[in-house]
Design a protein around this motif. Structure first.
Motif, PDB file in Angstrom:
ATOM      1  N   LEU A 196      26.436 -21.887  -0.759  1.00 20.93           N
ATOM      2  CA  LEU A 196      26.171 -23.134  -1.488  1.00 20.93           C
ATOM      3  C   LEU A 196      25.980 -22.858  -2.965  1.00 20.93           C
ATOM      4  O   LEU A 196      26.465 -23.619  -3.825  1.00 20.93           O
ATOM      5  CB  LEU A 196      24.917 -23.815  -0.920  1.00 20.93           C
ATOM      6  CG  LEU A 196      25.043 -24.416   0.492  1.00 20.93           C
ATOM      7  CD1 LEU A 196      23.713 -25.029   0.905  1.00 20.93           C
ATOM      8  CD2 LEU A 196      26.137 -25.471   0.544  1.00 20.93           C
ATOM      9  N   GLU A 197      25.279 -21.783  -3.284  1.00 22.89           N
ATOM     10  CA  GLU A 197      25.039 -21.421  -4.682  1.00 22.89           C
ATOM     11  C   GLU A 197      26.354 -21.083  -5.386  1.00 22.89           C
ATOM     12  O   GLU A 197      26.582 -21.478  -6.525  1.00 22.89           O
ATOM     13  CB  GLU A 197      24.085 -20.217  -4.736  1.00 22.89           C
ATOM     14  CG  GLU A 197      23.687 -19.823  -6.149  1.00 22.89           C
ATOM     15  CD  GLU A 197      22.739 -18.627  -6.167  1.00 22.89           C
ATOM     16  OE1 GLU A 197      22.544 -18.068  -7.268  1.00 22.89           O
ATOM     17  OE2 GLU A 197      22.212 -18.259  -5.105  1.00 22.89           O
ATOM     18  N   ALA A 198      27.235 -20.361  -4.668  1.00 25.39           N
ATOM     19  CA  ALA A 198      28.534 -20.001  -5.249  1.00 25.39           C
ATOM     20  C   ALA A 198      29.384 -21.238  -5.504  1.00 25.39           C
ATOM     21  O   ALA A 198      30.046 -21.349  -6.536  1.00 25.39           O
ATOM     22  CB  ALA A 198      29.270 -19.042  -4.315  1.00 25.39           C
ATOM     23  N   ILE A 199      29.354 -22.185  -4.562  1.00 26.52           N
ATOM     24  CA  ILE A 199      30.120 -23.425  -4.729  1.00 26.52           C
ATOM     25  C   ILE A 199      29.569 -24.235  -5.896  1.00 26.52           C
ATOM     26  O   ILE A 199      30.323 -24.799  -6.702  1.00 26.52           O
ATOM     27  CB  ILE A 199      30.087 -24.254  -3.425  1.00 26.52           C
ATOM     28  CG1 ILE A 199      30.918 -23.547  -2.348  1.00 26.52           C
ATOM     29  CG2 ILE A 199      30.620 -25.663  -3.660  1.00 26.52           C
ATOM     30  CD1 ILE A 199      30.817 -24.169  -0.985  1.00 26.52           C
ATOM     31  N   ALA A 200      28.238 -24.286  -6.009  1.00 23.72           N
ATOM     32  CA  ALA A 200      27.611 -25.021  -7.112  1.00 23.72           C
ATOM     33  C   ALA A 200      28.031 -24.428  -8.453  1.00 23.72           C
ATOM     34  O   ALA A 200      28.343 -25.159  -9.407  1.00 23.72           O
ATOM     35  CB  ALA A 200      26.093 -24.988  -6.959  1.00 23.72           C
ATOM     36  N   LYS A 201      28.064 -23.106  -8.536  1.00 24.52           N
ATOM     37  CA  LYS A 201      28.482 -22.446  -9.776  1.00 24.52           C
ATOM     38  C   LYS A 201      29.944 -22.731 -10.086  1.00 24.52           C
ATOM     39  O   LYS A 201      30.327 -22.907 -11.246  1.00 24.52           O
ATOM     40  CB  LYS A 201      28.239 -20.941  -9.672  1.00 24.52           C
ATOM     41  CG  LYS A 201      26.773 -20.544  -9.730  1.00 24.52           C
ATOM     42  CD  LYS A 201      26.616 -19.032  -9.624  1.00 24.52           C
ATOM     43  CE  LYS A 201      25.141 -18.641  -9.694  1.00 24.52           C
ATOM     44  NZ  LYS A 201      24.958 -17.169  -9.558  1.00 24.52           N
ATOM     45  N   ALA A 202      30.772 -22.755  -9.028  1.00 27.07           N
ATOM     46  CA  ALA A 202      32.201 -23.036  -9.218  1.00 27.07           C
ATOM     47  C   ALA A 202      32.401 -24.452  -9.730  1.00 27.07           C
ATOM     48  O   ALA A 202      33.226 -24.696 -10.620  1.00 27.07           O
ATOM     49  CB  ALA A 202      32.943 -22.840  -7.904  1.00 27.07           C
TER      50      ALA A 202
ATOM     51  N   LEU B 296      23.047 -16.473   4.141  1.00 30.08           N
ATOM     52  CA  LEU B 296      24.471 -16.502   3.794  1.00 30.08           C
ATOM     53  C   LEU B 296      24.902 -17.915   3.398  1.00 30.08           C
ATOM     54  O   LEU B 296      25.660 -18.107   2.446  1.00 30.08           O
ATOM     55  CB  LEU B 296      25.289 -16.023   4.997  1.00 30.08           C
ATOM     56  CG  LEU B 296      26.794 -15.794   4.760  1.00 30.08           C
ATOM     57  CD1 LEU B 296      27.024 -14.689   3.756  1.00 30.08           C
ATOM     58  CD2 LEU B 296      27.481 -15.452   6.076  1.00 30.08           C
ATOM     59  N   TRP B 297      24.408 -18.894   4.140  1.00 32.16           N
ATOM     60  CA  TRP B 297      24.716 -20.298   3.838  1.00 32.16           C
ATOM     61  C   TRP B 297      24.218 -20.671   2.446  1.00 32.16           C
ATOM     62  O   TRP B 297      24.929 -21.289   1.662  1.00 32.16           O
ATOM     63  CB  TRP B 297      24.082 -21.190   4.893  1.00 32.16           C
ATOM     64  CG  TRP B 297      24.333 -22.660   4.689  1.00 32.16           C
ATOM     65  CD1 TRP B 297      23.559 -23.556   4.010  1.00 32.16           C
ATOM     66  CD2 TRP B 297      25.462 -23.412   5.163  1.00 32.16           C
ATOM     67  NE1 TRP B 297      24.116 -24.798   4.032  1.00 32.16           N
ATOM     68  CE2 TRP B 297      25.283 -24.752   4.730  1.00 32.16           C
ATOM     69  CE3 TRP B 297      26.595 -23.092   5.924  1.00 32.16           C
ATOM     70  CZ2 TRP B 297      26.188 -25.747   5.021  1.00 32.16           C
ATOM     71  CZ3 TRP B 297      27.504 -24.100   6.210  1.00 32.16           C
ATOM     72  CH2 TRP B 297      27.299 -25.404   5.763  1.00 32.16           C
ATOM     73  N   ASP B 298      22.979 -20.275   2.131  1.00 36.17           N
ATOM     74  CA  ASP B 298      22.405 -20.589   0.816  1.00 36.17           C
ATOM     75  C   ASP B 298      23.210 -19.938  -0.306  1.00 36.17           C
ATOM     76  O   ASP B 298      23.440 -20.547  -1.354  1.00 36.17           O
ATOM     77  CB  ASP B 298      20.947 -20.121   0.745  1.00 36.17           C
ATOM     78  CG  ASP B 298      20.039 -20.957   1.640  1.00 36.17           C
ATOM     79  OD1 ASP B 298      20.423 -22.097   1.970  1.00 36.17           O
ATOM     80  OD2 ASP B 298      18.950 -20.470   2.005  1.00 36.17           O
ATOM     81  N   LYS B 299      23.660 -18.689  -0.071  1.00 35.28           N
ATOM     82  CA  LYS B 299      24.449 -18.002  -1.088  1.00 35.28           C
ATOM     83  C   LYS B 299      25.803 -18.692  -1.289  1.00 35.28           C
ATOM     84  O   LYS B 299      26.306 -18.785  -2.411  1.00 35.28           O
ATOM     85  CB  LYS B 299      24.661 -16.541  -0.692  1.00 35.28           C
ATOM     86  CG  LYS B 299      23.416 -15.682  -0.863  1.00 35.28           C
ATOM     87  CD  LYS B 299      23.704 -14.222  -0.506  1.00 35.28           C
ATOM     88  CE  LYS B 299      22.459 -13.358  -0.719  1.00 35.28           C
ATOM     89  NZ  LYS B 299      22.694 -11.938  -0.366  1.00 35.28           N
TER      90      LYS B 299
END
Length: 210
Positions: free
Chosen positions: A38-44, A33-36
Protein backbone atom coordinates in the motif's frame (compact mmCIF):
# COMPACT_ATOMS: atom_id res chain seq x y z
CA UNK A 1 -19.18 -5.85 42.45
CA UNK A 2 -16.48 -8.29 43.56
CA UNK A 3 -17.03 -10.42 40.45
CA UNK A 4 -16.96 -7.32 38.25
CA UNK A 5 -13.73 -6.14 39.85
CA UNK A 6 -12.19 -9.60 39.53
CA UNK A 7 -13.12 -9.78 35.83
CA UNK A 8 -11.61 -6.36 35.22
CA UNK A 9 -8.38 -7.45 36.93
CA UNK A 10 -8.23 -10.61 34.81
CA UNK A 11 -8.73 -8.57 31.63
CA UNK A 12 -5.93 -6.23 32.62
CA UNK A 13 -3.66 -9.19 33.28
CA UNK A 14 -4.40 -10.55 29.81
CA UNK A 15 -3.74 -7.20 28.14
CA UNK A 16 -0.48 -6.80 30.02
CA UNK A 17 0.67 -10.34 29.26
CA UNK A 18 3.97 -10.28 27.24
CA UNK A 19 2.64 -12.81 24.68
CA UNK A 20 -0.42 -10.67 23.97
CA UNK A 21 1.72 -7.55 23.67
CA UNK A 22 4.08 -9.31 21.25
CA UNK A 23 1.17 -10.53 19.10
CA UNK A 24 -0.42 -7.08 19.15
CA UNK A 25 2.81 -5.38 18.10
CA UNK A 26 3.71 -7.94 15.40
CA UNK A 27 1.06 -7.75 12.66
CA UNK A 28 2.44 -10.80 10.87
CA UNK A 29 4.29 -11.28 7.59
CA UNK A 30 1.32 -10.89 5.23
CA UNK A 31 -0.05 -7.89 7.09
CA UNK A 32 3.36 -6.23 6.94
CA UNK A 33 3.71 -7.10 3.26
CA UNK A 34 0.26 -5.64 2.57
CA UNK A 35 1.16 -2.39 4.35
CA UNK A 36 4.40 -2.12 2.37
CA UNK A 37 2.52 -2.69 -0.89
CA UNK A 38 0.00 0.00 0.00
CA UNK A 39 2.84 2.38 0.84
CA UNK A 40 4.53 1.65 -2.50
CA UNK A 41 1.29 2.28 -4.40
CA UNK A 42 0.72 5.53 -2.48
CA UNK A 43 4.22 6.71 -3.43
CA UNK A 44 3.62 5.75 -7.06
CA UNK A 45 0.37 7.75 -7.12
CA UNK A 46 2.14 10.74 -5.61
CA UNK A 47 4.92 10.49 -8.22
CA UNK A 48 2.50 10.24 -11.16
CA UNK A 49 -0.12 12.69 -9.83
CA UNK A 50 1.64 15.15 -7.48
CA UNK A 51 -1.57 17.13 -6.94
CA UNK A 52 -3.46 14.07 -5.70
CA UNK A 53 -3.16 13.00 -2.10
CA UNK A 54 -3.59 9.21 -2.02
CA UNK A 55 -5.77 7.70 0.66
CA UNK A 56 -5.46 4.29 2.26
CA UNK A 57 -8.79 3.28 0.68
CA UNK A 58 -7.67 4.28 -2.83
CA UNK A 59 -4.37 2.42 -2.42
CA UNK A 60 -6.23 -0.68 -1.19
CA UNK A 61 -8.59 -0.62 -4.18
CA UNK A 62 -5.67 -0.31 -6.61
CA UNK A 63 -3.76 -3.13 -4.90
CA UNK A 64 -6.81 -5.40 -4.97
CA UNK A 65 -7.23 -4.58 -8.68
CA UNK A 66 -3.59 -5.49 -9.39
CA UNK A 67 -3.95 -8.78 -7.52
CA UNK A 68 -7.18 -9.56 -9.39
CA UNK A 69 -5.48 -8.88 -12.75
CA UNK A 70 -2.57 -11.15 -11.82
CA UNK A 71 -4.97 -13.94 -10.83
CA UNK A 72 -6.93 -13.57 -14.08
CA UNK A 73 -3.69 -13.62 -16.11
CA UNK A 74 -2.56 -16.76 -14.26
CA UNK A 75 -5.90 -18.47 -14.95
CA UNK A 76 -5.75 -17.56 -18.68
CA UNK A 77 -2.16 -18.82 -19.00
CA UNK A 78 -3.10 -22.06 -17.22
CA UNK A 79 -6.09 -22.59 -19.54
CA UNK A 80 -3.93 -21.99 -22.63
CA UNK A 81 -1.25 -24.42 -21.44
CA UNK A 82 -3.83 -27.10 -20.60
CA UNK A 83 -5.53 -26.59 -23.97
CA UNK A 84 -2.23 -27.02 -25.82
CA UNK A 85 -1.41 -30.15 -23.83
CA UNK A 86 -4.83 -31.65 -24.60
CA UNK A 87 -4.39 -30.83 -28.29
CA UNK A 88 -0.96 -32.39 -28.34
CA UNK A 89 -2.24 -35.54 -26.66
CA UNK A 90 -5.07 -35.84 -29.19
CA UNK A 91 -2.59 -35.93 -32.05
CA UNK A 92 -0.98 -39.03 -30.51
CA UNK A 93 2.50 -37.93 -31.64
CA UNK A 94 1.93 -39.80 -34.91
CA UNK A 95 4.36 -39.47 -37.81
CA UNK A 96 2.26 -39.19 -41.01
CA UNK A 97 5.14 -39.83 -43.42
CA UNK A 98 6.13 -43.50 -43.24
CA UNK A 99 8.98 -43.42 -45.75
CA UNK A 100 11.17 -41.11 -47.85
CA UNK A 101 9.25 -42.26 -50.95
CA UNK A 102 6.09 -40.58 -49.68
CA UNK A 103 8.06 -37.40 -49.06
CA UNK A 104 9.42 -37.44 -52.61
CA UNK A 105 5.94 -37.54 -54.13
CA UNK A 106 4.31 -34.27 -55.16
CA UNK A 107 1.06 -33.27 -53.49
CA UNK A 108 -0.69 -33.72 -56.86
CA UNK A 109 0.45 -37.36 -56.99
CA UNK A 110 -0.93 -37.99 -53.49
CA UNK A 111 -4.24 -36.43 -54.56
CA UNK A 112 -4.43 -38.76 -57.56
CA UNK A 113 -3.58 -41.73 -55.33
CA UNK A 114 -6.34 -40.68 -52.96
CA UNK A 115 -8.89 -40.64 -55.76
CA UNK A 116 -7.71 -44.07 -56.96
CA UNK A 117 -8.26 -45.55 -53.49
CA UNK A 118 -11.61 -43.80 -53.18
CA UNK A 119 -12.77 -45.23 -56.51
CA UNK A 120 -11.89 -48.72 -55.29
CA UNK A 121 -13.86 -48.17 -52.07
CA UNK A 122 -10.84 -47.89 -49.75
CA UNK A 123 -11.77 -44.55 -48.19
CA UNK A 124 -9.41 -44.91 -45.24
CA UNK A 125 -6.36 -45.09 -47.51
CA UNK A 126 -7.87 -42.33 -49.65
CA UNK A 127 -8.13 -40.15 -46.54
CA UNK A 128 -4.52 -40.86 -45.66
CA UNK A 129 -3.21 -39.82 -49.10
CA UNK A 130 -5.40 -36.74 -49.18
CA UNK A 131 -3.93 -35.65 -45.86
CA UNK A 132 -0.40 -36.25 -47.17
CA UNK A 133 -1.31 -34.18 -50.23
CA UNK A 134 -2.25 -31.28 -47.96
CA UNK A 135 0.88 -31.73 -45.86
CA UNK A 136 3.17 -31.73 -48.90
CA UNK A 137 1.33 -28.77 -50.40
CA UNK A 138 2.19 -26.76 -47.28
CA UNK A 139 5.72 -28.14 -47.56
CA UNK A 140 6.05 -26.99 -51.18
CA UNK A 141 4.80 -23.53 -50.17
CA UNK A 142 7.47 -23.56 -47.43
CA UNK A 143 4.97 -22.96 -44.62
CA UNK A 144 6.32 -26.04 -42.87
CA UNK A 145 9.17 -28.46 -43.39
CA UNK A 146 8.01 -32.03 -43.98
CA UNK A 147 10.35 -34.66 -42.55
CA UNK A 148 9.88 -38.38 -41.91
CA UNK A 149 10.64 -38.03 -38.18
CA UNK A 150 8.22 -35.13 -37.56
CA UNK A 151 4.82 -35.55 -35.92
CA UNK A 152 1.54 -33.89 -36.78
CA UNK A 153 1.98 -31.75 -33.67
CA UNK A 154 5.29 -30.47 -35.09
CA UNK A 155 3.54 -29.53 -38.34
CA UNK A 156 0.66 -27.89 -36.51
CA UNK A 157 3.09 -25.85 -34.42
CA UNK A 158 5.03 -24.71 -37.51
CA UNK A 159 1.88 -23.83 -39.46
CA UNK A 160 0.44 -21.91 -36.51
CA UNK A 161 3.33 -19.45 -36.83
CA UNK A 162 2.31 -18.76 -40.43
CA UNK A 163 -1.49 -18.66 -40.15
CA UNK A 164 -3.50 -19.69 -37.10
CA UNK A 165 -6.71 -20.35 -39.07
CA UNK A 166 -4.97 -22.76 -41.45
CA UNK A 167 -3.27 -24.43 -38.48
CA UNK A 168 -6.62 -24.98 -36.71
CA UNK A 169 -8.18 -26.47 -39.84
CA UNK A 170 -5.11 -28.63 -40.40
CA UNK A 171 -5.36 -29.79 -36.78
CA UNK A 172 -8.96 -31.00 -37.25
CA UNK A 173 -7.96 -32.98 -40.33
CA UNK A 174 -4.88 -34.33 -38.52
CA UNK A 175 -7.08 -35.78 -35.76
CA UNK A 176 -9.10 -37.73 -38.35
CA UNK A 177 -5.87 -38.86 -40.02
CA UNK A 178 -4.50 -40.10 -36.68
CA UNK A 179 -7.68 -42.04 -35.97
CA UNK A 180 -7.47 -43.67 -39.39
CA UNK A 181 -3.73 -44.37 -39.09
CA UNK A 182 -4.14 -46.08 -35.72
CA UNK A 183 -7.11 -48.12 -36.87
CA UNK A 184 -9.51 -46.41 -34.47
CA UNK A 185 -11.78 -45.30 -37.27
CA UNK A 186 -12.98 -46.52 -40.64
CA UNK A 187 -13.92 -43.79 -43.09
CA UNK A 188 -16.96 -44.20 -45.33
CA UNK A 189 -17.66 -42.41 -48.61
CA UNK A 190 -19.50 -39.35 -47.21
CA UNK A 191 -16.82 -38.84 -44.54
CA UNK A 192 -14.08 -39.06 -47.14
CA UNK A 193 -15.82 -36.53 -49.40
CA UNK A 194 -16.13 -34.11 -46.49
CA UNK A 195 -12.47 -34.62 -45.58
CA UNK A 196 -11.35 -34.27 -49.21
CA UNK A 197 -13.35 -31.09 -49.76
CA UNK A 198 -11.87 -29.49 -46.62
CA UNK A 199 -8.32 -30.38 -47.71
CA UNK A 200 -8.86 -29.15 -51.27
CA UNK A 201 -10.39 -25.92 -49.96
CA UNK A 202 -7.22 -25.31 -47.94
CA UNK A 203 -5.04 -26.06 -50.97
CA UNK A 204 -7.06 -23.71 -53.20
CA UNK A 205 -7.49 -20.98 -50.60
CA UNK A 206 -6.90 -17.64 -52.40
CA UNK A 207 -5.39 -16.28 -49.20
CA UNK A 208 -2.36 -18.46 -49.90
CA UNK A 209 -1.39 -16.21 -52.76
CA UNK A 210 -1.06 -13.11 -50.58
Amino acid sequence: MLNEGKARDQLEDILNDPEYQAYHKDPGFFSELWDKALEAIAKAIEAIFPAVEPTARASSIILIGIIACLIIALVVITIVLISRRVKRRKLNESKPLQSMNELEWSYERHMKEAETFAASGNHSQATRHMFLALLLYFHEREWLKAMVWKTNWDYYDELRKVNKEWADRFYRLAIVFDQVAYGEREVDAPEYVSFRDEAIELIRDKGHES
